[in-house]
Design a protein around this motif. Structure first.
Motif, PDB file in Angstrom:
ATOM      1  N   GLU A  70       0.992   5.491  -0.772  1.00 12.38           N
ATOM      2  CA  GLU A  70       0.144   6.684  -0.834  1.00 12.38           C
ATOM      3  C   GLU A  70       0.284   7.353  -2.201  1.00 12.38           C
ATOM      4  OE1 GLU A  70      -1.869   7.412   1.549  1.00 12.38           O
ATOM      5  OE2 GLU A  70      -1.064   6.548   3.383  1.00 12.38           O
ATOM      6  N   ARG A  98      -9.438   2.200   2.932  1.00 16.51           N
ATOM      7  CA  ARG A  98      -8.096   2.776   2.861  1.00 16.51           C
ATOM      8  C   ARG A  98      -7.398   2.736   4.222  1.00 16.51           C
ATOM      9  NH1 ARG A  98      -9.433   7.445   0.866  1.00 16.51           N
ATOM     10  NH2 ARG A  98      -9.237   8.718   2.750  1.00 16.51           N
ATOM     11  N   PHE A 128       0.845  -1.186   0.000  1.00 18.39           N
ATOM     12  CA  PHE A 128       0.000   0.000   0.000  1.00 18.39           C
ATOM     13  C   PHE A 128       0.887   1.245   0.000  1.00 18.39           C
ATOM     14  CE2 PHE A 128      -2.402   3.484   1.684  1.00 18.39           C
ATOM     15  CZ  PHE A 128      -3.683   3.318   1.170  1.00 18.39           C
ATOM     16  N   ARG A 137      -3.964   0.700   5.161  1.00 14.12           N
ATOM     17  CA  ARG A 137      -2.792   1.401   5.690  1.00 14.12           C
ATOM     18  C   ARG A 137      -2.219   0.717   6.930  1.00 14.12           C
ATOM     19  NH1 ARG A 137      -5.151   7.534   5.374  1.00 14.12           N
ATOM     20  NH2 ARG A 137      -3.887   8.304   3.649  1.00 14.12           N
ATOM     21  N   THR A 182      -4.501   5.219  -4.691  1.00 16.57           N
ATOM     22  CA  THR A 182      -4.977   4.743  -3.387  1.00 16.57           C
ATOM     23  C   THR A 182      -5.819   5.801  -2.673  1.00 16.57           C
ATOM     24  OG1 THR A 182      -2.880   5.404  -2.353  1.00 16.57           O
ATOM     25  CG2 THR A 182      -3.079   3.117  -3.070  1.00 16.57           C
ATOM     26  N   GLY A 218       0.874   3.556   5.439  1.00 17.00           N
ATOM     27  CA  GLY A 218       1.181   3.375   4.031  1.00 17.00           C
ATOM     28  C   GLY A 218       2.582   3.864   3.722  1.00 17.00           C
TER      29      GLY A 218
END
Length: 459
Positions: A399, A411, A397, A415, A403, A423
């Motif tokens: 940023e 989300r 993941f 994270r 995303t 993230g």
């Protein structure tokens, strides 16, 4: 993209509330800076010649080194012989390359464990061990494979932005080989901030350490596809910062953004659809014509067309395969057929954790990114003949604009589901690629390095 939760729990009453409720408390990670140093001394655990070689290398880099032979009772590093309190450790290097059976793991591993309470925030733990092989005696293979279980579990125990990663040595590779020292320097540095619970395998004694560690790509010419924005733009900036002359490649529709990135890094822009059958030849022609050579190719361009397989159509499937893997294969064929992509060249491809663990609604994307892994492993032998390397980086993941469009609740869960509880940033992916594209990684090929903060499930 700002992680407002991390900012909230990092100070004041937000930090106190998170502590009382047992909520995740991610910390700001230690990332690369030109004048960066470890946040404290390095403890080298191990009593063999490899431990001494690594201790000598660290001292040569200006790092304060402490030793614990793991056979002296593992004295606590928290207090000196005069009773004065010592500073926190910046790193623990656990050297296990001479372990011969599972029983031999106990003393050094427990000695390192006793030192963990003295590890500073954003500290590093690095194991150095031998890669297990089917040719090993069962007891030896068990010990060597056991190191992987130890390291991955330990990485999930660390807090405050600290990470644990390992270096695996192939038979015949010494701890003082250039790529072992290069990997160690990378894993100890802020460049590896979002790499956690992972291993780099050094397969040969090849490679060379840079004269200037802050400009390891000086004099190199690098191509980056998908460079107009996001992770691709960050890769271009990082390679440029490290001294490379960058050719930024993206589709004509992204021409304006592409030109901005190329100008920013003092490189050149090439507007090109990489799915063209002559894309590889076009890239070579541009790089050699403008810069006289080509040393590094980063395959970053990629697309998603997500659908459950029951609803997938040929257009969505074929377009993802065409961009994410088929184009890379054709470009690589052109590179390997050219005398201009010569000795010591490096290819780095961007895969994804989706290609390793799968992801709902991404059968096409996962197929393409798993395909990247297979391509890298197969191509390694072809490049080895000319002293080159090929590796992949698999982000988790990160940023990005993509995303940021994920629904808020999904989300936030994504994270936090890693050992670092946050993230990653595009620069985290770029830093890993820059290392693998350097001559310091010349003995590392066919590897897939995950940049995911160590997902809490699986590897």
């Amino acid at each position: 993209m700002t992680d407002k939760y991390t900012a909230f729990v990092s100070r004041g009453w937000g930090r106190d509330l998170a502590k009382r409720l047992g909520l995740p408390q991610p910390v700001a990670l230690r990332r690369y800076a030109a004048d960066e140093r470890l946040p404290g001394p390095a403890l080298v655990v191990g009593s063999g010649p490899s431990a001494q070689a690594l201790a000598d290398a660290l001292e040569g880099w200006g790092v304060e080194v402490r030793r614990d032979g793991a056979d002296d009772g593992g004295a606590s590093p928290e207090a000196g012989s005069d009773g004065a309190r010592r500073p926190k450790l910046g790193a623990i290097i656990l050297v296990l390359d001479d372990v011969e059976g599972p029983e031999g793991l106990s003393a050094p591993v427990l000695a390192a464990g006793r030192a963990l309470r003295s590890l500073a925030a954003c500290g590093r733990v690095v194991t150095v061990s031998r890669r297990a092989s089917a040719a090993d005696e069962p007891s030896l293979a068990a010990a060597r494979q056991g190191v992987e279980g130890i390291l991955r579990s330990l990485a999930k125990e660390l807090r405050s932005g600290s990470t644990a990663n390992g270096i695996l040595l192939a038979e015949g590779v010494g701890a003082d080989a250039p790529s072992v020292l290069g990997a160690l320097r990378f894993l100890l540095s802020g460049r590896s901030a979002f790499v956690d619970g992972q291993f780099l395998t050094v397969g040969t004694d090849g490679g060379a350490l840079p004269l200037d560690p802050d400009r390891p790509l000086a004099g190199k010419v690098a191509v980056v596809t998908g460079a107009a924005r996001g992770i691709g733009a960050s890769i271009a900036r990082t390679l440029g910062r490290d001294g490379a002359k960058v050719v930024a490649v993206d589709v004509p529709a992204a021409g304006e953004s592409l030109a901005r990135v190329a100008n920013e890094v003092h490189g050149t822009a090439l507007q090109l659809d990489i799915t063209r059958t002559d894309a590889g030849e076009r890239i070579l022609e541009h790089a050699v014509g403008r810069h006289g050579r080509l040393d590094i190719v980063v395959h970053n361009a990629g697309i998603t067309r997500d659908k459950l397989l029951a609803n997938m159509d040929a257009a969505k499937w074929d377009s993802v395969i065409a961009v994410n893997i088929a184009a890379q294969l054709r470009i690589n064929d052109a590179l390997l057929a050219s005398d201009h992509f010569g000795d010591g060249a490096h290819i780095v491809s961007v895969s994804s954790t989706s290609g390793i663990a799968g992801n709902r609604g991404q059968t096409n994307y996962a197929a393409s990114k798993a395909g990247v892994v297979g391509m890298v492993r197969s191509t390694a032998a072809r490049l080895a003949a000319r002293g080159g390397t090929v590796n992949a980086v698999a982000p988790g993941f990160i940023e990005t604009e993509m995303t940021a469009k994920i629904p808020f609740a999904t989300r936030e869960v994504a994270r936090r589901l890693n050992s670092l509880q946050q993230g990653g940033l595009p620069v985290d992916v770029a830093e890993a690629i820059a290392f693998l594209a350097s001559d310091a990684a010349g003995g590392i090929s066919g590897n897939v390095l995950r940049v995911c903060g160590q997902n809490l499930v699986g590897q």
